[in-house]
Design a protein around this motif. Structure first.
Motif, PDB file in Angstrom:
ATOM      1  N   ALA A   1      72.918  50.897  40.852  1.00 13.36           N
ATOM      2  CA  ALA A   1      72.358  49.684  41.460  1.00 13.36           C
ATOM      3  C   ALA A   1      73.217  48.488  41.075  1.00 13.36           C
ATOM      4  O   ALA A   1      73.670  48.385  39.931  1.00 13.36           O
ATOM      5  CB  ALA A   1      70.921  49.479  40.999  1.00 13.36           C
ATOM      6  N   GLU A   2      73.449  47.599  42.024  1.00 18.07           N
ATOM      7  CA  GLU A   2      74.146  46.346  41.776  1.00 18.07           C
ATOM      8  C   GLU A   2      73.179  45.197  42.051  1.00 18.07           C
ATOM      9  O   GLU A   2      72.376  45.276  42.992  1.00 18.07           O
ATOM     10  CB  GLU A   2      75.364  46.215  42.681  1.00 18.07           C
ATOM     11  N   ARG A   3      73.274  44.157  41.281  1.00 20.41           N
ATOM     12  CA  ARG A   3      72.295  43.077  41.380  1.00 20.41           C
ATOM     13  C   ARG A   3      72.229  42.490  42.789  1.00 20.41           C
ATOM     14  O   ARG A   3      71.148  42.353  43.369  1.00 20.41           O
ATOM     15  CB  ARG A   3      72.629  41.962  40.375  1.00 20.41           C
ATOM     16  N   ALA A   4      73.381  42.162  43.371  1.00 18.71           N
ATOM     17  CA  ALA A   4      73.392  41.515  44.690  1.00 18.71           C
ATOM     18  C   ALA A   4      72.878  42.464  45.768  1.00 18.71           C
ATOM     19  O   ALA A   4      72.095  42.065  46.642  1.00 18.71           O
ATOM     20  CB  ALA A   4      74.799  41.037  45.029  1.00 18.71           C
ATOM     21  N   ALA A   5      73.317  43.738  45.714  1.00 18.63           N
ATOM     22  CA  ALA A   5      72.884  44.704  46.720  1.00 18.63           C
ATOM     23  C   ALA A   5      71.389  44.967  46.610  1.00 18.63           C
ATOM     24  O   ALA A   5      70.685  45.087  47.622  1.00 18.63           O
ATOM     25  CB  ALA A   5      73.667  46.003  46.562  1.00 18.63           C
ATOM     26  N   TYR A   6      70.897  45.057  45.390  1.00 19.96           N
ATOM     27  CA  TYR A   6      69.466  45.271  45.185  1.00 19.96           C
ATOM     28  C   TYR A   6      68.674  44.066  45.685  1.00 19.96           C
ATOM     29  O   TYR A   6      67.665  44.211  46.387  1.00 19.96           O
ATOM     30  CB  TYR A   6      69.177  45.537  43.714  1.00 19.96           C
TER      31      TYR A   6
ATOM     32  N   ALA B   1      65.925  44.341  48.628  1.00 15.81           N
ATOM     33  CA  ALA B   1      64.535  44.070  48.247  1.00 15.81           C
ATOM     34  C   ALA B   1      64.060  42.703  48.725  1.00 15.81           C
ATOM     35  O   ALA B   1      62.869  42.385  48.597  1.00 15.81           O
ATOM     36  CB  ALA B   1      64.391  44.174  46.735  1.00 15.81           C
ATOM     37  N   ASP B   2      64.986  41.895  49.255  1.00 16.69           N
ATOM     38  CA  ASP B   2      64.666  40.544  49.751  1.00 16.69           C
ATOM     39  C   ASP B   2      64.062  39.679  48.649  1.00 16.69           C
ATOM     40  O   ASP B   2      62.989  39.089  48.787  1.00 16.69           O
ATOM     41  CB  ASP B   2      63.712  40.627  50.946  1.00 16.69           C
ATOM     42  N   ILE B   3      64.794  39.606  47.534  1.00 16.89           N
ATOM     43  CA  ILE B   3      64.365  38.799  46.396  1.00 16.89           C
ATOM     44  C   ILE B   3      65.542  37.959  45.919  1.00 16.89           C
ATOM     45  O   ILE B   3      66.685  38.160  46.335  1.00 16.89           O
ATOM     46  CB  ILE B   3      63.863  39.686  45.228  1.00 16.89           C
ATOM     47  N   SER B   4      65.277  37.021  45.030  1.00 23.08           N
ATOM     48  CA  SER B   4      66.334  36.165  44.492  1.00 23.08           C
ATOM     49  C   SER B   4      67.155  36.922  43.464  1.00 23.08           C
ATOM     50  O   SER B   4      66.705  37.931  42.899  1.00 23.08           O
ATOM     51  CB  SER B   4      65.732  34.915  43.843  1.00 23.08           C
ATOM     52  N   LEU B   5      68.354  36.417  43.196  1.00 23.48           N
ATOM     53  CA  LEU B   5      69.205  37.056  42.192  1.00 23.48           C
ATOM     54  C   LEU B   5      68.581  37.030  40.796  1.00 23.48           C
ATOM     55  O   LEU B   5      68.640  38.039  40.076  1.00 23.48           O
ATOM     56  CB  LEU B   5      70.586  36.399  42.181  1.00 23.48           C
ATOM     57  N   PRO B   6      67.950  35.907  40.371  1.00 17.80           N
ATOM     58  CA  PRO B   6      67.298  35.924  39.048  1.00 17.80           C
ATOM     59  C   PRO B   6      66.180  36.970  38.954  1.00 17.80           C
ATOM     60  O   PRO B   6      66.026  37.631  37.928  1.00 17.80           O
ATOM     61  CB  PRO B   6      66.751  34.494  38.915  1.00 17.80           C
TER      62      PRO B   6
ATOM     63  N   GLY C   1      65.946  40.252  36.419  1.00 21.14           N
ATOM     64  CA  GLY C   1      64.787  40.579  35.602  1.00 21.14           C
ATOM     65  C   GLY C   1      64.296  42.004  35.845  1.00 21.14           C
ATOM     66  O   GLY C   1      63.938  42.713  34.898  1.00 21.14           O
ATOM     67  N   ASP C   2      64.290  42.417  37.100  1.00 26.52           N
ATOM     68  CA  ASP C   2      63.859  43.777  37.430  1.00 26.52           C
ATOM     69  C   ASP C   2      64.775  44.809  36.791  1.00 26.52           C
ATOM     70  O   ASP C   2      64.314  45.817  36.224  1.00 26.52           O
ATOM     71  CB  ASP C   2      63.861  43.972  38.951  1.00 26.52           C
ATOM     72  N   LEU C   3      66.075  44.582  36.896  1.00 22.81           N
ATOM     73  CA  LEU C   3      67.034  45.546  36.354  1.00 22.81           C
ATOM     74  C   LEU C   3      66.956  45.601  34.831  1.00 22.81           C
ATOM     75  O   LEU C   3      67.080  46.676  34.229  1.00 22.81           O
ATOM     76  CB  LEU C   3      68.440  45.191  36.831  1.00 22.81           C
ATOM     77  N   ARG C   4      66.733  44.443  34.220  1.00 21.58           N
ATOM     78  CA  ARG C   4      66.570  44.421  32.767  1.00 21.58           C
ATOM     79  C   ARG C   4      65.323  45.207  32.358  1.00 21.58           C
ATOM     80  O   ARG C   4      65.323  45.927  31.342  1.00 21.58           O
ATOM     81  CB  ARG C   4      66.466  42.958  32.287  1.00 21.58           C
ATOM     82  N   ARG C   5      64.269  45.116  33.148  1.00 21.80           N
ATOM     83  CA  ARG C   5      63.043  45.871  32.871  1.00 21.80           C
ATOM     84  C   ARG C   5      63.324  47.377  32.893  1.00 21.80           C
ATOM     85  O   ARG C   5      62.819  48.127  32.048  1.00 21.80           O
ATOM     86  CB  ARG C   5      61.978  45.521  33.917  1.00 21.80           C
ATOM     87  N   LEU C   6      64.119  47.824  33.827  1.00 25.52           N
ATOM     88  CA  LEU C   6      64.457  49.249  33.921  1.00 25.52           C
ATOM     89  C   LEU C   6      65.328  49.693  32.754  1.00 25.52           C
ATOM     90  O   LEU C   6      65.206  50.821  32.263  1.00 25.52           O
ATOM     91  CB  LEU C   6      65.162  49.536  35.250  1.00 25.52           C
ATOM     92  N   VAL C   7      66.223  48.806  32.313  1.00 24.90           N
ATOM     93  CA  VAL C   7      67.051  49.109  31.139  1.00 24.90           C
ATOM     94  C   VAL C   7      66.168  49.258  29.901  1.00 24.90           C
ATOM     95  O   VAL C   7      66.299  50.211  29.118  1.00 24.90           O
ATOM     96  CB  VAL C   7      68.112  48.012  30.922  1.00 24.90           C
TER      97      VAL C   7
END
Length: 373
Positions: free
Chosen positions: A307-312, A316-321, A325-331
């Motif tokens: 997963a890449e932040r911009a592509a995600y 998902a139609d969400i902001s980069l911040p 946060g979502d990706l950090r939660r998965l980490v």
């Protein structure tokens, strides 16, 4: 003179009727909007392109295939393997455009342009131009020639016949059979200095895609041909008889291609089923933790190239911040691991996520088997 399309046996006609039903079912499922179909389409497109070039000896690491085909990674122009993959993918993109063009007509330029798309990185092989020299195919055993193509002076005339046949020949023949014959015509004339197999498979895919039942990536048979390359070549050798002899019977080739379609459509149905089950598992995983549904997108991306932040964020139609946060939660949950820094950062599925997914898919399969018992 071209190979004649053989008269089909009643048994083969019945098999084609069954195949039509399977392909129609696959088309209906592919055409039904689902959250996972886009990802599956990209995966299938990449697998088909890689399979076709693998037949001719090109090799690309599995982890890079999807990104190269999708254009997210640019190949080194000096790397013939990766250039072969991206060039073939470009040719298949061209096929998809022509498949949906209501004003499409077959011209020699269509074949020449598709060859240029697929082989443009091989400038020494005169991509997009008929060959001007003798050519043959070496036997898989390396002992002598398996096939000697027609004289180069005959190529323009023979390809003119092929193009005329593609436009108006045997239009009442089943599309799978007609596509197989198109492949046989092109590969037997062997009109180019290199890439004849690739171009033959591209043309076969275009004939199939023009019937409108399936998108090129779902209707093509490249993977089956790649997985059965010795048989693929041996059937061609049997039908061609070592040189251009269009009076020979093409029935073994038709039988082989029909069998390839059965194998390929069954694989596609399995892939659809697996994709649906995978998405169900990821939804259950996110739901059990009280996470927003959108995290399923990030989890699936992590399983396929990362997963890449911009592509995600875009999907998902969400902001980069919010994406960060979502990706950090998965980490933090141990389901993905961060690789790289800044723009090159990717979030890859961990062994834990892969293990949980394998167990879940095995569980779904067990339930399905019990239901059929």
């Amino acid at each position: 003179m071209l190979f004649a399309t053989p008269k089909l046996s009643r048994d083969l006609e019945r098999r084609l009727e069954v195949l039509d039903q399977l392909r129609a079912s696959l088309g209906a499922r592919v055409g039904t909007p689902t959250p996972w179909i886009g990802k599956l389409g990209r995966q299938v497109r990449a697998e088909s392109a890689e399979s076709s070039i693998a037949i001719e000896g090109f090799e690309v690491p599995e982890a890079e295939i999807v990104d190269l085909v999708a254009g997210r990674t640019a190949p080194d122009p000096e790397d013939a393997n990766r250039m072969a993959l991206t060039s073939y993918a470009r040719a298949m993109e061209h096929v998809a455009v022509m498949a949906g063009d209501p004003g499409f007509r077959w011209y020699d330029r269509v074949l020449l342009d598709l060859h240029f798309d697929a082989c443009s990185f091989q400038r020494d092989k005169r991509p997009g131009r008929w060959r001007d020299h003798p050519i043959g195919v070496t036997s898989l055993t390396g002992n002598g020639m398996a096939y000697v193509a027609p004289d180069e002076k005959a190529v323009p005339k023979l390809m003119g016949e092929v193009v005329a046949w593609l436009q108006k020949g045997d239009l009442d023949v089943h599309q799978v059979v007609r596509a197989a014959m198109a492949h046989l015509h092109v590969v037997s004339v062997h009109p180019f200095s290199d890439g004849n197999g690739r171009l033959s498979r591209v043309v076969q895919s275009l004939v199939l895609a023009r019937d409108g039942m399936l998108a090129p990536e779902f209707g093509s048979i490249e993977e089956h041909l790649s997985q059965n390359t010795p048989t693929y070549y041996s059937v061609l050798e049997e039908v061609q008889g070592g040189s251009y002899q269009p009076d020979r019977d093409a029935t073994p080739w038709i039988d082989f291609c029909v069998a390839a379609h059965f194998g390929q459509v069954n694989r596609r149905m399995e892939q659809l089923e697996t994709a649906a089950r995978r998405w169900q598992f990821l939804e259950e995983l996110a739901g059990a933790r009280g996470w927003p549904d959108r995290l399923v997108i990030a989890l699936e991306q992590s399983l396929f190239g990362g997963a890449e932040r911009a592509a995600y964020a875009a999907q998902a139609d969400i902001s980069l911040p919010t994406a960060s946060g979502d990706l950090r939660r998965l980490v933090d949950a141990g389901l993905v691991t961060q690789q790289g820094r800044t723009r090159s950062t990717r979030y890859m599925a961990t062994d834990l996520l892969h293990q949980q997914l394998r167990r879940a898919l095995a569980g779904y399969a067990g339930v399905a088997e019990a239901g059929h018992a």
